[in-house]
Design a protein around this motif. Structure first.
Motif, PDB file in Angstrom:
ATOM      1  N   ALA A 134       0.850  -1.195   0.000  1.00  0.00           N
ATOM      2  CA  ALA A 134       0.000   0.000   0.000  1.00  0.00           C
ATOM      3  C   ALA A 134       0.881   1.238   0.000  1.00  0.00           C
ATOM      4  N   ALA A 138      -7.937   3.681  -3.033  1.00  0.00           N
ATOM      5  CA  ALA A 138      -9.000   4.143  -2.135  1.00  0.00           C
ATOM      6  C   ALA A 138      -8.802   5.647  -2.026  1.00  0.00           C
ATOM      7  N   ASP A 139      -9.831   6.389  -2.363  1.00  0.00           N
ATOM      8  CA  ASP A 139      -9.620   7.837  -2.467  1.00  0.00           C
ATOM      9  C   ASP A 139     -10.406   8.632  -1.432  1.00  0.00           C
ATOM     10  N   THR A 140      -9.808   9.749  -1.009  1.00  0.00           N
ATOM     11  CA  THR A 140     -10.523  10.726  -0.182  1.00  0.00           C
ATOM     12  C   THR A 140     -10.257  12.088  -0.801  1.00  0.00           C
ATOM     13  N   ILE A 186      -4.924   5.938  -1.104  1.00  0.00           N
ATOM     14  CA  ILE A 186      -4.042   4.831  -0.748  1.00  0.00           C
ATOM     15  C   ILE A 186      -4.077   3.886  -1.936  1.00  0.00           C
ATOM     16  N   ARG A 207      -3.264   0.526  -3.553  1.00  0.00           N
ATOM     17  CA  ARG A 207      -2.983  -0.841  -3.088  1.00  0.00           C
ATOM     18  C   ARG A 207      -2.640  -1.694  -4.280  1.00  0.00           C
ATOM     19  N   CYS A 232       1.094  -5.589   3.932  1.00  0.00           N
ATOM     20  CA  CYS A 232       0.322  -6.324   4.929  1.00  0.00           C
ATOM     21  C   CYS A 232      -0.295  -7.544   4.251  1.00  0.00           C
ATOM     22  N   GLU A 267     -12.588  -4.792   6.205  1.00  0.00           N
ATOM     23  CA  GLU A 267     -12.134  -3.407   6.060  1.00  0.00           C
ATOM     24  C   GLU A 267     -12.288  -2.983   4.608  1.00  0.00           C
ATOM     25  N   TYR A 268     -11.771  -3.808   3.707  1.00  0.00           N
ATOM     26  CA  TYR A 268     -11.991  -3.575   2.288  1.00  0.00           C
ATOM     27  C   TYR A 268     -11.868  -4.878   1.524  1.00  0.00           C
ATOM     28  N   LYS A 328      -9.361  -7.659   3.325  1.00  0.00           N
ATOM     29  CA  LYS A 328      -8.678  -7.207   4.542  1.00  0.00           C
ATOM     30  C   LYS A 328      -9.691  -7.280   5.657  1.00  0.00           C
TER      31      LYS A 328
END
Lengths: 431, 126
Positions: free
Chosen positions: B7, B37-39, B44, B46, B69, B98-99, B114
């Motif tokens: 990641a 994964a966007d904000t 992030i 991956r 991980c 988590e995802y 995850k």
């Protein structure tokens, strides 16, 4: 003569009184801007008979120095001046300081004495990364260390990789630089493939020239495996060495050279021990640019009496957390960068010392953004963890300062530390 | 099965994802799978690569913040309902996701998950 660091109250007062009387006579005769102030206040040199009469005298401010740039405050002819320094001017126009040979000797003595508070001896090798030049840091540290008999390595700032090489090869035991640069060096060692901290022989760090939180101090001590001491000074009074940490919480002031007072910055009344106010200094022996009741704009408290840590009777001051100039007023609330730094350096998922405050005005409201670097060791692959961390930082900072800032988490390297003093605030509001 | 994921933190400035891919490409690392994964402020990125440890070092040396991980990997058939069975097991045992995303290689599809409890999840899919 008894050691000046352990005198009784009466013995010190006697020295200070004699020196003040002479300093005032000298200033009245030789420093026109201050004579004018004394005349305006209807004070004559004869009115000053002891150190207690100091309260009768008018104050000197940075504004006065700036108004008389470059040499209006010099109290002797240029023939007697052997050094000119200029302040870094972080808040405006440069101010100049002139030193006679004796002024340099006194300053050197103050710095040398400061080193001894930290247990530095002539057996030590001092690596100086304070900037050499107009800034008083480098040369002040240099002459003081040399006078003590240390082996001085005059590195100045910059070229971190080479500094690491010299620190290792020369086996320096004492590091002298700004707290920001100490962290820059510590982080460079951590990232280095060539060195680990065990390659170095450092045992003591003497840091100053900018405010730094206890959190940052702890980080520096842990990463460099040293004991860190705060040294304080300002070029207007001489330079570094005006006061120095003895290993406990406080700094001892070389009050036989520089007499301190604390005043209320609004009413200008003297405040008692243990009450926070503005630090005011009077030089007791200067020839080049003596300054009487100079308002430093630094905020702290004074404590008289015997130090519980080292036994010295030299008056103590707190670590200066902030200069009143550093203070931001955001939506009517007083905010000091050091309060925010303290909160950030306590959060292990951050590289809390790497922060920058950005203040804007959008419409009628002030806004504060705190940019701070993430600690790569705690980087998480889930958005949730990063969002949780952001909320934690928001909560801690809001608790510390009373208003809610915007938190921007940054990648390592986005908020670098300076080799010298790190600029902590960008204020984009137009006054 | 367990699969290792890389990641990388990518702030929202143009070209960051490209930079990451270029570093890996220049060093002959093959990316088998990626998503972001966007904000508002950051992403992030991956990835599954053919050498996560080498990729991690390259990216860190180039100033990126990254970690690796382990994820649960479950093979699924290309028909409706296959994934449901696996997710029901997790939900029954109160293991949170988590995802989740899919990963295809050589005509086989796995679902990568995850979870908040890798050890228990591992036991479940045995």
């Amino acid at each position: 003569m008894k050691n000046v660091e352990y005198l009784s109250k009466e013995e010190m007062k006697s020295i200070q009184s004699e020196r003040l009387v002479n300093q005032i006579k000298y200033v009245y005769e030789n420093q026109k801007p201050y004579r004018d102030k004394m005349d305006e206040a209807l004070i004559k040199p004869e009115d000053i008979k002891s150190i207690d009469d100091i309260r009768k005298l008018p104050f000197t401010t940075k504004h006065d120095l700036r108004e008389n740039y470059p040499f209006g405050f010099f109290a002797t002819s240029m023939d007697n001046i052997v050094r000119i320094h200029a302040s870094s001017g972080t808040t405006g126009k440069l101010t100049t300081m002139g030193y006679t040979k004796r002024d340099l000797e006194d300053w050197t003595d103050a710095f040398k004495r400061s080193l001894s508070f930290a247990g530095v001896t002539n057996k030590d090798i001092c690596h100086i990364s304070y900037g050499y030049g107009l800034f008083t840091g480098g040369l002040g540290a240099h002459y003081g260390s040399e006078e003590l008999g240390c082996a001085v390595v005059p590195c100045s700032t910059g070229n971190t990789q080479r500094q690491l090489q010299l620190l290792k090869d020369f086996g320096a035991t004492v590091l002298l630089c700004t707290p920001s640069y100490a962290l820059v060096l510590a982080e460079a060692i951590e990232k280095s493939e060539e060195y680990t901290i065990d390659d170095f022989k450092l045992r003591i760090g003497i840091f100053g020239a900018e405010p730094w939180s206890l959190g940052m101090k702890q980080q520096i001590e842990e990463k460099l495996h040293i004991k860190a001491y705060d040294i304080y000074g300002l070029s207007e009074i001489s330079g570094p060495g005006v006061s120095m940490n003895c290993g406990g919480e406080y700094l001892h002031i070389q009050e036989d050279y520089f007499y301190p007072e604390i005043i209320d910055p609004e009413t200008l009344e003297n405040l008692p021990d243990g009450v926070e106010g503005e630090l005011v200094f009077t030089t007791l022996r200067k020839e080049g640019v003596p300054l009487i009741r100079y308002r430093t704009r630094d905020l702290c408290k004074l404590y008289h009496g015997t130090c519980p840590i080292c036994g010295r009777t030299l008056v103590r001051m707190d670590r200066v957390k902030a200069r009143s100039d550093d203070m931001l007023i955001i939506r009517g609330v007083n905010v000091f960068p050091s309060q925010i730094e303290n909160a950030l350096t306590k959060i292990k998922e951050l590289n809390g010392s790497h922060y920058l405050l950005v203040v804007e005005r959008q419409g009628l409201l002030d806004s504060l953004e705190v940019k701070v670097e993430l600690n790569p060791s705690y980087f998480s692959d889930t958005i949730k963890d990063i969002e949780k961390l952001k909320k934690k930082v928001e909560h801690e900072v809001t608790s510390a300062i009373g208003i809610a800032p915007k938190i921007t988490l940054c990648a390592p390297g986005e908020v670098p530390l300076s080799d010298g003093k790190t600029k902590r605030t960008i204020d984009n509001r137009k006054i | 099965m367990i699969i290792n994921q890389l990641a990388v933190y990518t702030p929202n400035t143009t070209g960051n994802v490209y930079k990451v891919l270029k570093i890996l490409g220049d060093n002959s690392i093959n990316i088998e799978c990626l998503n972001i994964a966007d904000t508002l402020e950051f992403g992030i990125l991956r990835m599954i690569t053919d050498d996560n440890q080498k990729a991690l070092k390259l990216l860190t040396d180039n100033g990126f913040m990254a970690n690796t991980c382990d994820l649960i990997s479950v093979k699924v058939k290309n028909e409706p309902g296959d994934l449901e069975k696996v997710l029901k097991k997790f939900s029954d045992k109160k293991i949170d996701i988590e995802y989740i995303y899919s990963y295809s290689k050589d005509d086989e599809t796995s679902i990568l998950i995850k979870t908040d409890n890798l050890e228990e999840a591992k036991e479940l899919i045995k």
